[in-house]
Scaffold this active site. Structure first.
Site, mmCIF file in Angstrom:
data_model
loop_
_atom_site.group_PDB
_atom_site.id
_atom_site.type_symbol
_atom_site.label_atom_id
_atom_site.label_comp_id
_atom_site.label_asym_id
_atom_site.label_seq_id
_atom_site.Cartn_x
_atom_site.Cartn_y
_atom_site.Cartn_z
ATOM 1 N N CYS A 130 0.593 -0.962 0.267
ATOM 2 C CA CYS A 130 0.068 -0.035 -0.351
ATOM 3 C C CYS A 130 1.195 1.127 -0.292
ATOM 4 O O CYS A 130 1.253 1.447 1.132
ATOM 5 C CB CYS A 130 -0.736 -0.012 1.074
ATOM 6 N N CYS A 133 -0.483 4.386 1.813
ATOM 7 C CA CYS A 133 -0.942 3.814 3.439
ATOM 8 C C CYS A 133 1.167 4.441 4.175
ATOM 9 O O CYS A 133 1.334 5.048 4.901
ATOM 10 C CB CYS A 133 -1.013 3.246 3.971
ATOM 11 N N ASP A 134 2.168 3.560 3.184
ATOM 12 C CA ASP A 134 3.661 3.484 4.176
ATOM 13 C C ASP A 134 4.377 4.810 3.045
ATOM 14 O O ASP A 134 5.703 4.814 3.567
ATOM 15 C CB ASP A 134 3.643 1.992 3.562
#
Ligand code: NAP
Length: 330
Positions: A130, A133-134
């Site tokens: 992701c 997200c990261d």
């Protein structure tokens, strides 16, 4: 408590289904492992009508809010089993069992993995599925993105703004993603293309250190020194748990007809009361707009089923233009 419709999944299809069921004054419950499915991960959605550009998370949060406003109950819990008893569906999520008169399966897909040595061990230690997200964790670092679709191209573009250098590793020469995205990626100086190449292995003890990639044309191997990698190679269905309940196709997708009805396993007999919508189904074109449309269809069909007005038993839909409104469904 017994619900009219239990919807499994809170992505675009499931949330839309919830909104439509609730607005027909039926009582829906959404059970889902998480909110948003893969749509929530999209950095920038530019093909959803009405929005020039919207983040996946923003669009999904709006849908969730709208669903709750119409009275849809949402419980975040993973569904493990569905059984039918005397025409009622018993849906088991974690340790609780919920009863529904109809079910809509809309639990989408999960990120595909490369299945290479080191991948599982180093997931969360430099390997991510992701980028949205990261990516912020990799400021000024050297990273790689694997894949050639829109997700990989977006991840590479976003990565180029945060990381020092981005290797874009793709197994072919040509990209599957939108052409304008490819053009934008090509213009970025800190994105290095590693084409016709597959990842063979990830190395690192505690954290990711390198990825070994092999050129599929020359057989040449090289080791990329990276601190992070985003595996963006699409999604697969996780439908094993439901294979004895509804018919699946050769890709593990739930087979539906154009009314979002499902079938008994290995049969062409419609399974009454069980509908499916969105990316988990055999319907082609995995797009948010398609999932939203299918969620709507599944909800209207489920509502008609519950009201005993199953339209295709009354009339042949293909010849009928007024659809449900003219069927006097209350
Ligand atoms: P995708 O379009 O299915 O692309 C997956 C990519 O990964 C392909 O390039 C594929 O290579 C590669 N791949 C698959 N399995 C692989 C393996 N085992 N090893 C190496 N490479 C592998 O998936 P996606 O990019 O996640 O997109 C999913 C859907 O969401 C698409 O319909 C996409 O258009 C949509 N989406 C839209 C937006 C947007 O509108 N902003 C953003 C993201 C995603 P090949 O090309 O060789 O098959």
């Amino acid at each position: 408590m017994q619900y009219d419709v239990i919807i499994v999944g809170a992505g675009p299809a499931g949330l839309t289904a919830g909104i439509y069921v609730a607005r027909r004054k039926l009582n829906p419950l959404i059970l889902s492992k998480n909110l948003g499915g893969q749509a929530i991960l999209a950095t920038s959605i530019e093909n959803y009508p009405g929005f020039k550009n919207i983040k996946g998370i923003k669009l999904i949060k709006r849908c969730e809010k709208q669903a709750r406003k119409f009275g849809v109950e949402i419980i975040y819990s993973e569904v493990k089993k569905i059984k039918e008893k005397d025409g009622i569906f018993l849906v088991k999520a974690n340790d609780k069992e919920f009863e529904g008169k109809a079910v809509i399966l809309a639990f989408g897909k999960i990120p595909r993995s490369l299945n290479v040595p080191g991948e599982e061990r180093l997931t969360g230690k430099g390997i991510s599925y992701c980028a949205t997200c990261d990516l912020p964790l990799f400021k000024n670092k050297v990273i790689a993105v694997v894949g050639g679709g829109n997700s990989a191209l977006e991840a590479a573009l976003d990565g180029s703004r945060i990381a020092k250098k981005v290797y874009l590793v793709h197994r072919r020469e040509k990209f599957r993603g939108f052409e304008d995205l490819v053009e934008r990626v090509k213009r970025k100086e800190n994105i290095k293309f590693v084409l016709n190449s597959v990842v063979k292995k990830f190395n690192g003890d505690e954290i990711l250190k390198t990825a070994v990639v092999e050129n599929t044309k020359t057989g040449e191997k090289k080791e990329l020194e990276i601190e992070g990698v985003f595996i963006e190679i699409g999604y697969e269905t996780k439908t094993d748990w439901i294979k004895d309940f509804v018919k699946l196709d050769e890709y593990g997708q739930i087979v539906v007809n154009w009314r979002c009805e499902t079938f008994y396993p290995n049969s062409d007999k419609i399974r009454p009361g069980v509908f499916a919508a969105g990316d988990v189904t055999s319907v082609p074109f995995k797009q948010i707009t398609v999932a939203v449309g299918e969620g709507c269809k599944a909800a209207l069909q489920a509502s008609a089923y519950l009201r005993g007005n199953n339209p295709h038993t009354l009339i042949e839909w293909g010849k009928y233009s007024g659809m449900l409104n003219n069927l006097n469904v209350k």
